[in-house]
Design an enzyme around this catalytic site. Structure first.
Site, PDB file in Angstrom:
ATOM      1  N   GLU A  92      18.803 -36.741  -5.302  1.00 19.65           N
ATOM      2  CA  GLU A  92      17.687 -36.569  -6.244  1.00 19.65           C
ATOM      3  C   GLU A  92      17.982 -37.237  -7.586  1.00 19.65           C
ATOM      4  O   GLU A  92      17.072 -37.494  -8.368  1.00 19.65           O
ATOM      5  CB  GLU A  92      17.392 -35.083  -6.451  1.00 19.65           C
ATOM      6  CG  GLU A  92      16.602 -34.455  -5.328  1.00 19.65           C
ATOM      7  CD  GLU A  92      15.168 -34.986  -5.234  1.00 19.65           C
ATOM      8  OE1 GLU A  92      14.414 -34.848  -6.189  1.00 19.65           O
ATOM      9  OE2 GLU A  92      14.830 -35.552  -4.178  1.00 19.65           O
ATOM     10  N   TYR A 124      15.327 -30.473 -11.713  1.00 21.86           N
ATOM     11  CA  TYR A 124      16.502 -30.334 -10.844  1.00 21.86           C
ATOM     12  C   TYR A 124      17.365 -31.595 -10.900  1.00 21.86           C
ATOM     13  O   TYR A 124      18.582 -31.526 -11.119  1.00 21.86           O
ATOM     14  CB  TYR A 124      16.041 -30.063  -9.404  1.00 21.86           C
ATOM     15  CG  TYR A 124      17.147 -30.138  -8.371  1.00 21.86           C
ATOM     16  CD1 TYR A 124      18.037 -29.077  -8.189  1.00 21.86           C
ATOM     17  CD2 TYR A 124      17.295 -31.270  -7.557  1.00 21.86           C
ATOM     18  CE1 TYR A 124      19.049 -29.159  -7.243  1.00 21.86           C
ATOM     19  CE2 TYR A 124      18.297 -31.354  -6.610  1.00 21.86           C
ATOM     20  CZ  TYR A 124      19.177 -30.297  -6.449  1.00 21.86           C
ATOM     21  OH  TYR A 124      20.183 -30.380  -5.510  1.00 21.86           O
ATOM     22  N   LYS A 150      21.148 -31.861 -12.386  1.00 22.64           N
ATOM     23  CA  LYS A 150      22.246 -32.300 -11.510  1.00 22.64           C
ATOM     24  C   LYS A 150      22.937 -33.545 -12.054  1.00 22.64           C
ATOM     25  O   LYS A 150      24.122 -33.756 -11.834  1.00 22.64           O
ATOM     26  CB  LYS A 150      21.700 -32.557 -10.104  1.00 22.64           C
ATOM     27  CG  LYS A 150      21.494 -31.284  -9.281  1.00 22.64           C
ATOM     28  CD  LYS A 150      22.840 -30.755  -8.794  1.00 22.64           C
ATOM     29  CE  LYS A 150      22.682 -29.547  -7.917  1.00 22.64           C
ATOM     30  NZ  LYS A 150      23.976 -29.084  -7.370  1.00 22.64           N
ATOM     31  N   THR A 163      23.652 -34.973  -5.917  1.00 22.68           N
ATOM     32  CA  THR A 163      22.512 -35.125  -5.017  1.00 22.68           C
ATOM     33  C   THR A 163      21.812 -36.477  -5.131  1.00 22.68           C
ATOM     34  O   THR A 163      21.761 -37.066  -6.225  1.00 22.68           O
ATOM     35  CB  THR A 163      21.478 -34.008  -5.311  1.00 22.68           C
ATOM     36  OG1 THR A 163      20.232 -34.322  -4.674  1.00 22.68           O
ATOM     37  CG2 THR A 163      21.204 -33.857  -6.799  1.00 22.68           C
TER      38      THR A 163
HETATM   39  P1  NAP Z   1      21.038 -23.310  -0.984  1.00 22.34           P
HETATM   40  O1  NAP Z   1      20.961 -22.967   0.457  1.00 22.34           O
HETATM   41  O2  NAP Z   1      19.814 -23.187  -1.820  1.00 22.34           O
HETATM   42  O3  NAP Z   1      22.196 -22.402  -1.634  1.00 22.34           O
HETATM   43  C1  NAP Z   1      22.360 -22.288  -3.009  1.00 22.34           C
HETATM   44  C2  NAP Z   1      23.463 -21.299  -3.294  1.00 22.34           C
HETATM   45  O4  NAP Z   1      23.640 -21.200  -4.723  1.00 22.34           O
HETATM   46  C3  NAP Z   1      23.203 -19.868  -2.796  1.00 22.34           C
HETATM   47  O5  NAP Z   1      24.402 -19.315  -2.330  1.00 22.34           O
HETATM   48  C4  NAP Z   1      22.771 -19.151  -4.066  1.00 22.34           C
HETATM   49  O6  NAP Z   1      23.037 -17.762  -4.046  1.00 22.34           O
HETATM   50  C5  NAP Z   1      23.696 -19.824  -5.072  1.00 22.34           C
HETATM   51  N1  NAP Z   1      23.272 -19.633  -6.460  1.00 22.34           N
HETATM   52  C6  NAP Z   1      22.022 -19.778  -6.975  1.00 22.34           C
HETATM   53  N2  NAP Z   1      22.035 -19.486  -8.289  1.00 22.34           N
HETATM   54  C7  NAP Z   1      23.309 -19.124  -8.606  1.00 22.34           C
HETATM   55  C8  NAP Z   1      23.928 -18.696  -9.797  1.00 22.34           C
HETATM   56  N3  NAP Z   1      23.246 -18.567 -10.941  1.00 22.34           N
HETATM   57  N4  NAP Z   1      25.253 -18.421  -9.759  1.00 22.34           N
HETATM   58  C9  NAP Z   1      25.952 -18.538  -8.603  1.00 22.34           C
HETATM   59  N5  NAP Z   1      25.405 -18.927  -7.436  1.00 22.34           N
HETATM   60  C10 NAP Z   1      24.097 -19.228  -7.439  1.00 22.34           C
HETATM   61  O7  NAP Z   1      21.590 -24.795  -1.185  1.00 22.34           O
HETATM   62  P2  NAP Z   1      22.352 -25.752  -0.152  1.00 22.34           P
HETATM   63  O8  NAP Z   1      21.346 -26.517   0.615  1.00 22.34           O
HETATM   64  O9  NAP Z   1      23.398 -24.974   0.557  1.00 22.34           O
HETATM   65  O10 NAP Z   1      23.019 -26.789  -1.153  1.00 22.34           O
HETATM   66  C11 NAP Z   1      24.333 -26.569  -1.683  1.00 22.34           C
HETATM   67  C12 NAP Z   1      24.506 -27.388  -2.933  1.00 22.34           C
HETATM   68  O11 NAP Z   1      24.347 -28.767  -2.628  1.00 22.34           O
HETATM   69  C13 NAP Z   1      23.511 -27.116  -4.050  1.00 22.34           C
HETATM   70  O12 NAP Z   1      24.181 -27.294  -5.275  1.00 22.34           O
HETATM   71  C14 NAP Z   1      22.460 -28.187  -3.873  1.00 22.34           C
HETATM   72  O13 NAP Z   1      21.808 -28.428  -5.105  1.00 22.34           O
HETATM   73  C15 NAP Z   1      23.313 -29.336  -3.419  1.00 22.34           C
HETATM   74  N6  NAP Z   1      22.684 -30.319  -2.551  1.00 22.34           N
HETATM   75  C16 NAP Z   1      22.041 -29.937  -1.430  1.00 22.34           C
HETATM   76  C17 NAP Z   1      21.483 -30.880  -0.590  1.00 22.34           C
HETATM   77  C18 NAP Z   1      20.804 -30.501   0.687  1.00 22.34           C
HETATM   78  O14 NAP Z   1      20.074 -31.340   1.241  1.00 22.34           O
HETATM   79  N7  NAP Z   1      21.009 -29.294   1.210  1.00 22.34           N
HETATM   80  C19 NAP Z   1      21.633 -32.252  -0.901  1.00 22.34           C
HETATM   81  C20 NAP Z   1      22.325 -32.607  -2.057  1.00 22.34           C
HETATM   82  C21 NAP Z   1      22.863 -31.630  -2.865  1.00 22.34           C
HETATM   83  P3  NAP Z   1      21.961 -16.679  -3.484  1.00 22.34           P
HETATM   84  O15 NAP Z   1      22.117 -16.681  -2.004  1.00 22.34           O
HETATM   85  O16 NAP Z   1      22.396 -15.422  -4.103  1.00 22.34           O
HETATM   86  O17 NAP Z   1      20.611 -17.155  -3.949  1.00 22.34           O
HETATM   87  O1  F7E Z   2      11.236 -31.987   0.326  1.00 23.38           O
HETATM   88  C1  F7E Z   2       7.897 -33.440   0.820  1.00 23.38           C
HETATM   89  C2  F7E Z   2       8.413 -33.258  -0.593  1.00 23.38           C
HETATM   90  O2  F7E Z   2      11.801 -29.666  -0.384  1.00 23.38           O
HETATM   91  C3  F7E Z   2      11.393 -33.197   1.019  1.00 23.38           C
HETATM   92  C4  F7E Z   2      17.117 -30.166  -1.623  1.00 23.38           C
HETATM   93  O3  F7E Z   2      18.127 -29.742  -0.742  1.00 23.38           O
HETATM   94  O4  F7E Z   2      17.265 -32.428  -0.844  1.00 23.38           O
HETATM   95  C5  F7E Z   2      16.378 -31.341  -1.015  1.00 23.38           C
HETATM   96  O5  F7E Z   2      15.317 -31.700  -1.897  1.00 23.38           O
HETATM   97  C6  F7E Z   2      10.133 -34.049   0.878  1.00 23.38           C
HETATM   98  C7  F7E Z   2       9.619 -34.179  -0.563  1.00 23.38           C
HETATM   99  O6  F7E Z   2      13.625 -31.436  -0.108  1.00 23.38           O
HETATM  100  C8  F7E Z   2       6.085 -30.434   1.645  1.00 23.38           C
HETATM  101  O7  F7E Z   2       7.418 -33.622  -1.542  1.00 23.38           O
HETATM  102  C9  F7E Z   2       5.743 -32.569   1.756  1.00 23.38           C
HETATM  103  O8  F7E Z   2       9.212 -35.491  -0.795  1.00 23.38           O
HETATM  104  O9  F7E Z   2      12.586 -30.489   1.878  1.00 23.38           O
HETATM  105  P1  F7E Z   2      12.310 -30.798   0.457  1.00 23.38           P
HETATM  106  P2  F7E Z   2      13.932 -32.315  -1.397  1.00 23.38           P
HETATM  107  O10 F7E Z   2      12.942 -32.122  -2.464  1.00 23.38           O
HETATM  108  O11 F7E Z   2      14.137 -33.719  -0.917  1.00 23.38           O
HETATM  109  C10 F7E Z   2      17.875 -32.904  -2.046  1.00 23.38           C
HETATM  110  C11 F7E Z   2      18.823 -34.027  -1.676  1.00 23.38           C
HETATM  111  C12 F7E Z   2      18.509 -31.832  -2.845  1.00 23.38           C
HETATM  112  O12 F7E Z   2      19.499 -32.040  -3.538  1.00 23.38           O
HETATM  113  C13 F7E Z   2      17.751 -30.559  -2.970  1.00 23.38           C
HETATM  114  O13 F7E Z   2      18.611 -29.498  -3.376  1.00 23.38           O
HETATM  115  O14 F7E Z   2       9.082 -33.418   1.595  1.00 23.38           O
HETATM  116  N1  F7E Z   2       6.987 -32.381   1.253  1.00 23.38           N
HETATM  117  N2  F7E Z   2       5.178 -31.381   2.002  1.00 23.38           N
HETATM  118  C14 F7E Z   2       7.226 -31.069   1.178  1.00 23.38           C
HETATM  119  N3  F7E Z   2       8.312 -30.400   0.762  1.00 23.38           N
HETATM  120  C15 F7E Z   2       8.275 -29.041   0.814  1.00 23.38           C
HETATM  121  N4  F7E Z   2       9.372 -28.344   0.427  1.00 23.38           N
HETATM  122  N5  F7E Z   2       7.177 -28.368   1.255  1.00 23.38           N
HETATM  123  C16 F7E Z   2       6.050 -29.013   1.683  1.00 23.38           C
HETATM  124  O15 F7E Z   2       5.061 -28.398   2.058  1.00 23.38           O
END
Ligand code: NAP
Ligand code: F7E
Length: 323
Positions: free
Chosen positions: A128, A150, A154, A126
């Site tokens: 992050e 987190y 990661k 990620t």
């Molecule tokens: P998400 O919607 O939060 O999905 C997370 C998945 O992980 C869900 O299926 C959840 O299962 C499963 N999980 C949680 N704890 C687990 C455990 N202990 N054992 C097995 N499975 C578990 O996340 P996403 O947005 O699809 O992201 C997919 C991956 O990419 C994650 O690793 C995330 O950190 C990474 N990532 C995401 C983003 C983004 O912007 N979306 C960017 C960079 C990296 P349940 O449904 O049962 O909770």
């Molecule tokens: O926040 C700001 C917050 O929670 C984005 C995950 O998929 O992407 C995701 O992480 C920004 C941050 O995503 C609120 O402070 C303001 O600056 O949508 P987010 P994230 O933290 O960037 C990365 C790449 C991952 O890997 C992660 O798994 O928005 N923000 N106000 C807020 N964010 C939230 N959630 N809620 C608010 O009210």
């Protein structure tokens, strides 16, 4: 011969889109799914793929269940998407986040090393990990500086993937993905929190939207585009690490403006800044450079932020109207 893939995090946003992509390509798709007391397969149903998947009960924190899934599925490819993925919760659950997002990766890599070393492995890393950014545009050579439990967990997952590639010659690749969103995004993430609120406010079911730091900037893309990059990484002869991003960064404030103005509302009339949603340490700005992915994988993003946010508002308007 068809290929077999095992996906962890199958029930999440990316897991659902990736399962659909692989099924459409003719794969047999297996999923490691943790037992929950409530239904977690709604995204798979939404994409019409839930009945076409082979499910394995397991949890990334439980190495024995991970091993069993690998032994039963005999996958050609493993996509490790399972994680506690909400940055905000990682300060409340730092230990769970460390075990699942960090050690969980080693559980899977060990299972592959011991039982199926020919399996290709994708790790969901990620942006992050860049946290307090050390370069204006982040690429594969930018030093990391994570700012949350987190991001730290990661980073372990990322380096253990690199280490198993270098130590044991595994075909293990790490995708450093910037934020990607969709109508299937969890409601706690800011884009979906905003589009859900826009739909409710438009339909008179909510008055205000409480947010934290709306000056934060993110490089947002569409999840459907990003799962394609995951697959492409595992089709390369050589495993490697790739930044996947759009190369455009936008403030949360501007994203709100796009969402509210789409339904002829002014975000300034509804958004309230609430200290509860500020983070103990913020990642102020992220901006990726996907040049390597373009050059090596032939990948580039197809969806811009305006189109993405409008599609999310459309989906939320329909859903909220039915409630
Ligand atoms: P998400 O919607 O939060 O999905 C997370 C998945 O992980 C869900 O299926 C959840 O299962 C499963 N999980 C949680 N704890 C687990 C455990 N202990 N054992 C097995 N499975 C578990 O996340 P996403 O947005 O699809 O992201 C997919 C991956 O990419 C994650 O690793 C995330 O950190 C990474 N990532 C995401 C983003 C983004 O912007 N979306 C960017 C960079 C990296 P349940 O449904 O049962 O909770
Ligand atoms: O926040 C700001 C917050 O929670 C984005 C995950 O998929 O992407 C995701 O992480 C920004 C941050 O995503 C609120 O402070 C303001 O600056 O949508 P987010 P994230 O933290 O960037 C990365 C790449 C991952 O890997 C992660 O798994 O928005 N923000 N106000 C807020 N964010 C939230 N959630 N809620 C608010 O009210």
């Amino acid at each position: 011969m068809y290929k077999k893939a095992l996906i962890t995090g199958l029930t999440g946003q990316d897991g659902a889109y990736l399962a659909k992509l692989l099924l459409d390509k003719g794969y047999e798709v297996h999923g490691l799914v943790a037992r929950r007391s409530t239904d977690t397969r709604w995204r798979l149903r939404e994409l019409g793929v839930d009945s076409r998947i082979v499910y394995h009960d397991g949890d990334l924190a439980d190495a024995s269940s991970v091993q069993r899934a690998v032994l039963k599925a005999c996958p050609d490819e493993v996509y490790n998407l399972g994680a506690q993925s909400f940055v905000g919760s990682s300060w409340d659950q730092p230990i769970t986040t460390g075990i699942v997002d960090g050690l969980g990766v080693t559980h899977m890599l060990e299972a592959i090393r011991q039982f199926r070393p020919q399996t290709r492995f994708y790790q969901a890393s990620t942006s992050e990990m860049f946290g307090l950014i050390q370069a204006e545009r982040q690429d594969e050579n930018t030093p990391f500086y994570p700012r949350s439990p987190y991001g730290v967990a990661k980073l372990y997952g990322h380096w253990i993937t690199v280490n198993y590639r270098e130590s044991f010659g595994l075909h293990a690749s790490s995708g450093i993905l910037f934020n990607h969103e969709s109508p299937l995004r969890g409601i706690e993430f800011v884009t979906r929190k905003v589009t859900d609120a826009v739909a409710r406010i438009k339909q008179g079911k909510q008055r205000e939207l409480r947010l934290g730091n709306i000056d934060a900037q993110r490089d947002w893309g569409f999840a459907g585009d990003y799962v394609e990059a995951m697959w492409l990484m595992l089709q390369q002869d050589k495993p490697d690490d790739f930044v996947i991003a759009t190369g455009v960064t936008t403030t949360v404030r501007e994203m709100c403006r796009i969402a509210f103005s789409y339904v002829e509302l002014d975000y300034q009339d509804h958004v309230v800044i609430d200290p509860e949603f500020f983070r103990p340490a913020e990642v102020e700005v992220l901006l990726g450079n996907p040049a390597k992915a373009e050059r090596v994988l032939g990948w580039s993003p197809k969806t811009n932020l305006k189109t993405l946010i409008q599609s999310m508002v459309d989906a939320d308007l329909k859903r909220v109207a039915k409630e």
